[in-house]
Write an enzyme that holds these catalytic residues in place. Structure first.
Site, PDB file in Angstrom:
ATOM      1  CE1 TYR A   1      -3.275  -2.796   0.361  1.00 36.79           C
ATOM      2  CE2 TYR A   1      -3.553  -2.251   2.663  1.00 36.79           C
ATOM      3  CZ  TYR A   1      -3.878  -3.017   1.577  1.00 36.79           C
ATOM      4  OH  TYR A   1      -4.831  -3.986   1.712  1.00 36.79           O
TER       5      TYR A   1
HETATM    6  N1  LIG Z   1      -7.046  -8.579  -0.451  1.00 36.68           N
HETATM    7  C1  LIG Z   1      -6.863  -7.715   0.531  1.00 36.68           C
HETATM    8  O1  LIG Z   1      -6.090  -7.977   1.409  1.00 36.68           O
HETATM    9  C2  LIG Z   1      -7.663  -6.450   0.585  1.00 36.68           C
HETATM   10  C3  LIG Z   1      -8.455  -6.071  -0.499  1.00 36.68           C
HETATM   11  C4  LIG Z   1      -9.248  -4.941  -0.353  1.00 36.68           C
HETATM   12  C5  LIG Z   1      -9.244  -4.199   0.839  1.00 36.68           C
HETATM   13  N2  LIG Z   1      -8.448  -4.588   1.864  1.00 36.68           N
HETATM   14  C6  LIG Z   1      -8.411  -3.829   3.140  1.00 36.68           C
HETATM   15  O2  LIG Z   1      -9.719  -3.380   3.424  1.00 36.68           O
HETATM   16  C7  LIG Z   1      -9.675  -1.967   3.633  1.00 36.68           C
HETATM   17  C8  LIG Z   1     -11.016  -1.372   3.314  1.00 36.68           C
HETATM   18  O3  LIG Z   1     -11.267  -1.390   1.905  1.00 36.68           O
HETATM   19  P1  LIG Z   1     -11.557  -0.052   1.145  1.00 36.68           P
HETATM   20  O4  LIG Z   1     -10.403   0.858   1.401  1.00 36.68           O
HETATM   21  O5  LIG Z   1     -11.947  -0.282  -0.230  1.00 36.68           O
HETATM   22  O6  LIG Z   1     -12.738   0.524   2.027  1.00 36.68           O
HETATM   23  P2  LIG Z   1     -14.274   0.741   1.868  1.00 36.68           P
HETATM   24  O7  LIG Z   1     -14.606   1.351   3.163  1.00 36.68           O
HETATM   25  O8  LIG Z   1     -15.028  -0.470   1.449  1.00 36.68           O
HETATM   26  O9  LIG Z   1     -14.430   1.813   0.646  1.00 36.68           O
HETATM   27  C9  LIG Z   1     -13.794   2.993   0.690  1.00 36.68           C
HETATM   28  C10 LIG Z   1     -14.149   3.834  -0.547  1.00 36.68           C
HETATM   29  O10 LIG Z   1     -15.355   4.510  -0.325  1.00 36.68           O
HETATM   30  C11 LIG Z   1     -15.123   5.938  -0.190  1.00 36.68           C
HETATM   31  N3  LIG Z   1     -15.823   6.370   1.019  1.00 36.68           N
HETATM   32  C12 LIG Z   1     -15.542   6.013   2.292  1.00 36.68           C
HETATM   33  N4  LIG Z   1     -16.395   6.596   3.138  1.00 36.68           N
HETATM   34  C13 LIG Z   1     -17.233   7.341   2.388  1.00 36.68           C
HETATM   35  C14 LIG Z   1     -18.337   8.185   2.716  1.00 36.68           C
HETATM   36  N5  LIG Z   1     -18.743   8.352   3.981  1.00 36.68           N
HETATM   37  N6  LIG Z   1     -18.990   8.812   1.707  1.00 36.68           N
HETATM   38  C15 LIG Z   1     -18.593   8.635   0.411  1.00 36.68           C
HETATM   39  N7  LIG Z   1     -17.551   7.857   0.055  1.00 36.68           N
HETATM   40  C16 LIG Z   1     -16.873   7.209   1.033  1.00 36.68           C
HETATM   41  C17 LIG Z   1     -13.641   6.124  -0.044  1.00 36.68           C
HETATM   42  O11 LIG Z   1     -13.220   7.357  -0.624  1.00 36.68           O
HETATM   43  P3  LIG Z   1     -12.790   8.614   0.302  1.00 36.68           P
HETATM   44  O12 LIG Z   1     -11.315   8.554   0.439  1.00 36.68           O
HETATM   45  O13 LIG Z   1     -13.258   9.771  -0.523  1.00 36.68           O
HETATM   46  O14 LIG Z   1     -13.511   8.521   1.598  1.00 36.68           O
HETATM   47  C18 LIG Z   1     -13.108   4.890  -0.803  1.00 36.68           C
HETATM   48  O15 LIG Z   1     -13.036   5.133  -2.183  1.00 36.68           O
HETATM   49  C19 LIG Z   1      -8.508  -1.498   2.763  1.00 36.68           C
HETATM   50  O16 LIG Z   1      -8.065  -0.221   3.113  1.00 36.68           O
HETATM   51  C20 LIG Z   1      -7.518  -2.582   3.083  1.00 36.68           C
HETATM   52  O17 LIG Z   1      -6.953  -2.317   4.356  1.00 36.68           O
HETATM   53  C21 LIG Z   1      -7.671  -5.705   1.755  1.00 36.68           C
END
Ligand SMILES: NC(=O)c1ccc[n+]([C@@H]2O[C@H](COP(=O)([O-])OP(=O)(O)OC[C@H]3O[C@@H](n4cnc5c(N)ncnc54)[C@H](OP(=O)(O)O)[C@@H]3O)[C@@H](O)[C@H]2O)c1
Length: 323
Positions: free
Chosen positions: A58
């Protein structure tokens, strides 16, 4: 903040875990500075979040390392990951140990609480279990990590084939699993076994693009109705998930998505990713809100309970496990 015990690790963790990857990467992925990213992590810590999930891939480990200098080390649970290309034989073990050592340097800490193999595909699982895990367990004996975990490659493994095997093996104390309003199959395939075996669960993909960008939801619904997996009215509706928004329910689709994930039996921590301080505040509030009304949950399960593999796209250009 609410806290739960993370399965057999015994760690007391916040139900809201800060995801330091995904599209936002604490804001580094959306043009914010390193200082803003450090401030965002500190804001999360101030609000009671004590689990931070990062990865070698990351580019946010140094930010996490800097941010946690503000608190006692034992007050935070640091999870990081190594992505090891499949097929390396004994070299895979060496690479995993080298990745752990490099993560410790970037995080500027003596140990990580949870060290995870990142995005293990079903065909890579035997090597992960038989070659890499034994080497990492030796590092655990030296005190460099507390618990071993494994994360799935959600977009290539929507039926959780890899995790269905991992949850039966005793070396993985924690698993990271994809689950959301339109990808609910972990309810039958994973959570009954993690509960039975007391494996800790970190949930990813609760919101992602599909529940934060209306155009992505609309595109997914168009595709699914064309494939006759969903009724056509959903693609024709101007506000297809509008039934979730009402006085006794959620105020936004994003809120509904986090609440849906948070209260699923078997889910310990919901990871949320953001680079925006306002989103951080509202997401924590959503994760602390009560379950969605029963009628809304039943509608979500009736409409989407049979879908699988929806809304799991990795960020463009990210190699390996994707995020
Ligand atoms: N294979 C793996 O190991 C793997 C794969 C995927 C994810 N992960 C882990 O899971 C974590 C979570 O996944 P994710 O980062 O995709 O998180 P998520 O919470 O599912 O989605 C976040 C997305 O939504 C937006 N967002 C968040 N809050 C919002 C709100 N209140 N209103 C509007 N848009 C909003 C964010 O943009 P903004 O920045 O604008 O808020 C971002 O683009 C990752 O950070 C990582 O640590 C691991």
């Amino acid at each position: 903040m609410d806290y739960v015990t993370l399965g057999r690790t015994g760690l007391k963790v916040s139900v809201a875990g800060l995801g330091c990857g995904g599209f936002s990467r604490l804001g580094l992925g959306t043009g914010k500075s390193r200082a803003e990213a450090v401030a965002l992590v500190r804001q999360a810590l101030d609000m009671g979040v004590n689990l931070l999930d990062t990865a070698a891939m990351y580019g946010t480990e140094e930010v996490v390392g800097e941010a946690i200098k503000a608190v006692p080390r034992q007050s935070v649970v640091i999870a990081t990951k190594a992505w090891i290309p499949y097929g390396g034989g004994w070299r895979a073990a060496e690479r995993a140990v080298a990745s752990l050592d490099a993560s410790l340097r970037r995080l500027d800490t003596d140990y990580v609480d949870i060290f995870q193999l990142h995005g293990v595909a079903p065909e890579a699982y035997a090597e992960a279990r038989e070659v890499i895990a034994p080497a990492l367990l030796q590092e655990r004996a030296k005190g460099k990590l507390r618990h071993l975990g494994v994360t799935e490659t959600a977009s290539d493994d929507p039926e959780h084939e890899m995790l269905q095997r991992a949850v039966e093996d005793e070396m993985w104390d924690v698993v990271m699993v994809a689950f959301h309003m339109m990808h609910q199959n972990a309810r039958a395939k994973i959570f009954p076994r993690t509960i039975a075996n007391r494996v800790g669960t970190l949930l990813m993909f609760a919101v992602r693009n599909i529940f934060s960008r209306p155009e992505r939801l609309a595109a997914a619904l168009r595709e699914l109705t064309q494939r006759r997996e969903l009724p056509r009215w959903l693609a024709l509706s101007r506000n297809p998930l509008g039934f979730l928004i009402h006085e006794a329910g959620a105020s936004t689709i994003t809120e509904a998505a986090y609440r849906f994930a948070r209260h699923e039996p078997g889910v310990d921590v919901v990871l949320f990713g953001t680079g925006d301080p306002d989103h951080l505040r509202t997401n924590i509030a959503s994760l602390l809100a009560p379950p969605l009304p029963l009628a809304d949950r039943l509608t979500l399960t009736k409409l989407f309970g049979r879908l699988s593999g929806v809304g799991l796209d990795p960020p463009d250009g990210m190699p390996g496990p994707g995020a």
